[in-house]
Scaffold this motif. Structure first.
Motif, short mmCIF file in Angstrom:
data_model
loop_
_atom_site.label_atom_id
_atom_site.label_comp_id
_atom_site.label_asym_id
_atom_site.label_seq_id
_atom_site.Cartn_x
_atom_site.Cartn_y
_atom_site.Cartn_z
N SER A 406 0.84 -1.21 0.00
CA SER A 406 0.00 0.00 0.00
C SER A 406 0.86 1.25 0.00
CB SER A 406 -0.92 0.01 1.23
OG SER A 406 -1.82 -1.06 1.21
N LEU A 409 2.54 1.71 -3.44
CA LEU A 409 1.57 2.19 -4.43
C LEU A 409 1.31 3.68 -4.25
CD1 LEU A 409 -1.00 -0.76 -4.36
CD2 LEU A 409 0.30 -0.03 -6.36
N GLY A 414 0.42 4.98 -7.83
CA GLY A 414 -0.37 3.90 -8.39
C GLY A 414 0.25 3.23 -9.60
N LEU A 416 2.46 0.66 -11.36
CA LEU A 416 2.84 -0.66 -10.86
C LEU A 416 4.30 -1.01 -11.09
CD1 LEU A 416 -0.30 -2.81 -11.79
CD2 LEU A 416 0.17 -1.54 -9.70
N VAL A 419 6.70 -0.07 -8.46
CA VAL A 419 6.35 -0.75 -7.21
C VAL A 419 6.97 -2.13 -7.15
CG1 VAL A 419 4.44 -1.74 -5.87
CG2 VAL A 419 4.20 0.53 -6.86
N MET A 434 -1.85 -8.16 -4.50
CA MET A 434 -2.86 -7.10 -4.47
C MET A 434 -4.26 -7.70 -4.44
SD MET A 434 -1.23 -4.28 -7.09
CE MET A 434 -2.73 -3.30 -7.11
N LYS A 441 -5.12 -0.21 -7.04
CA LYS A 441 -4.18 0.90 -7.27
C LYS A 441 -4.90 2.22 -7.48
CE LYS A 441 -3.81 -0.12 -12.25
NZ LYS A 441 -4.27 1.16 -12.78
N ASN A 442 -6.15 2.16 -7.93
CA ASN A 442 -6.90 3.39 -8.18
C ASN A 442 -7.55 3.95 -6.92
OD1 ASN A 442 -6.39 3.41 -10.98
ND2 ASN A 442 -8.00 1.87 -11.29
N GLY A 449 -4.07 5.78 -10.74
CA GLY A 449 -2.77 5.26 -11.15
C GLY A 449 -2.75 4.79 -12.59
N ASP A 451 -0.58 1.72 -15.33
CA ASP A 451 0.23 0.49 -15.33
C ASP A 451 1.70 0.79 -15.53
OD1 ASP A 451 -1.64 -1.27 -14.69
OD2 ASP A 451 -2.05 -1.99 -16.72
#
Length: 452
Positions: A406, A409, A414, A416, A419, A434, A441-442, A449, A451
């Motif tokens: 978390s 992110l 957000g 990925l 991350v 996740m 992520k949103n 966020g 990708d």
């Protein structure tokens, strides 16, 4: 105590009449009903008698009726009629708590003897309950609405005081707090206990048949009304009417209900004759009716008539100290209902139950107790008891992983790719974790966020 009753439930008119006549000639007091739904109006925890019901009926069948009766009082004897080829169903019914079954066609004398034995057994149960009450053991209200918190002690005190009167009552509470349980308890310890308890779901009344269902009708009152029929209000004479979720009642019907409560009379559709109505009204609502009245969605004058006395059912969040003992009691009840041996509840399970939030209140807690008794739920807690510290460590690791992902992110907006690169895991592993921890992520910190 009034004489015992044989409550006969059979949808076939001819068989119901002939069986009722035979039982009457044998000296029984018989109350017959063509539907299980109507028969339930006579079932209370103090019901003095036996229920004899067909298994296969339209609407609520005999097995469902058996289940509902056992929820109200598991010691009420229920005898079921079975047709040819229904023996396996009858055996299942016996496992689920039926007193006995008789196969059609049956000898009247056999049914009479079976009913007599069942009534003798019921008499002993009621006498033992009375003796226990005299001996000062926990009373019936505490068994139905358990809890040692002050808020529950106060509620039971108010309920007993109100039950001794004929005052109309409004019961307010969140979903699953036991509003209908309180309403039934009010009826069962009142002077109306031997008369019907008629529950009306105001949210489920069919719009085209509302007036006929509640007030009844005369023959010819509308197309299809071939014979007179009395409605639920008239059916409850001398007893109690429960208006469940009254806030859902249509506005035009609220006005008609107001007149009934004020004047205690009803008029069937197609008739001008006023019929006196001796009933007590209990209404329940999960909505704030004061606010609903202020917004114009509920009649203020009806609210004033209904809330002569208001009982507020507390949710579990306001009496968390009651949760462990309440769960243990619900487990005992579930074990008896499912005919399981005494089920031992590990300390870790009790601790887990106490920590959890129960937004569905007692209803949700009861479902959890049922699942535990059947071996279908609370498995993680059971494994924690078995595996000890190792399982607890796994829980801590999972919580750490969730917080770490978390935070990453949030730090990377957000996106990925940075991350999983920062955390040193693969893209697939990140997606799996996740999904396991319910992370989106949103929705981390309210961001949008990519990708990336």
């Amino acid at each position: 105590m009034k004489p015992p009753v044989v409550l006969l439930v059979e949808d076939e008119d001819e068989l119901r009449r002939s069986t009722a006549q035979s039982l009457d000639l044998a000296g029984f007091t018989v109350q017959d009903s063509a539907s299980a739904e109507r028969a339930l109006d006579f079932i209370t925890q103090g019901f003095n008698g036996v229920v004899i019901s067909d298994i296969r009926m339209p609407g609520m069948d005999g097995m469902s009726l058996l289940g509902r009766i056992r929820e109200i009082d598991a010691d009420i004897p229920v005898i079921l009629f079975t047709g040819h080829g229904d023996v396996q169903l009858a055996v299942r019914a016996m496992r689920e708590g039926a007193y006995d079954f008789v196969e059609k066609p049956f000898a009247t004398q056999h049914l009479v003897e079976m009913a007599a034995r069942a009534i003798d057994r019921r008499k002993l149960v009621l006498e033992n309950r009375e003796l226990r009450a005299v001996a000062g053991k926990r009373d019936d209200i505490e068994a139905r609405l358990p809890g040692r918190s002050q808020i529950m002690v106060d509620l039971r005190y108010k309920l007993r005081a109100v039950a001794a009167t004929d005052a109309d009552v409004l019961v307010i509470g969140d979903t699953g707090t036991g509003k209908e349980v309180a309403a039934r308890a009010l009826h069962d310890i009142s002077g109306r206990a031997t008369r019907p308890f008629v529950a009306i779901n105001c949210a489920a009344l069919p719009a085209t048949l509302i007036e006929s269902e509640l007030f009844g009708h005369e023959a010819g009152a509308f197309p299809g009304a071939l014979r007179p029929r009395y409605g639920k209000f008239e059916h409850a004479r001398g007893g109690t009417v429960l208006l469940d979720e009254i806030g859902s009642m249509p506005a035009d019907l609220q006005a008609k209900l107001l007149r009934v409560i004020q004047e205690r009379v009803i008029t069937r559709l197609g008739s001008n004759e006023a019929i006196p109505l001796d009933v007590r009204f209990i209404a329940t609502s999960k909505a704030d009716l004061d606010a609903e009245a202020g917004a114009g969605r509920f009649r203020a004058d009806l609210l004033y008539r209904l809330n002569v006395v208001t009982l507020r059912m507390p949710n579990l969040a306001t009496r968390r100290e009651d949760v462990p003992l309440l769960f243990l009691q619900l487990v005992r009840e579930a074990a008896a209902r499912y005919r399981r041996d005494d089920v031992e509840v590990p300390a870790q399970i009790v601790a887990d139950v106490a920590r959890r939030d129960w937004p569905g209140n007692v209803r949700e807690l009861r479902n959890a107790a049922d699942r535990f008794v059947l071996g279908l739920g609370l498995q993680q807690a059971a494994e924690a008891e078995t595996n000890g510290a190792a399982e607890k460590l796994a829980d801590r690791v999972a919580e750490f992983e969730k917080k770490a992902i978390s935070a990453a992110l949030l730090a990377h907006g957000g996106s990925l790719k940075p991350v999983y690169e920062t955390l040193g895991i693969s893209r697939k592993t990140l997606y799996e974790k996740m999904q396991r921890y319910g992370l989106d992520k949103n929705r981390i910190g309210g961001i949008e966020g990519s990708d990336g």
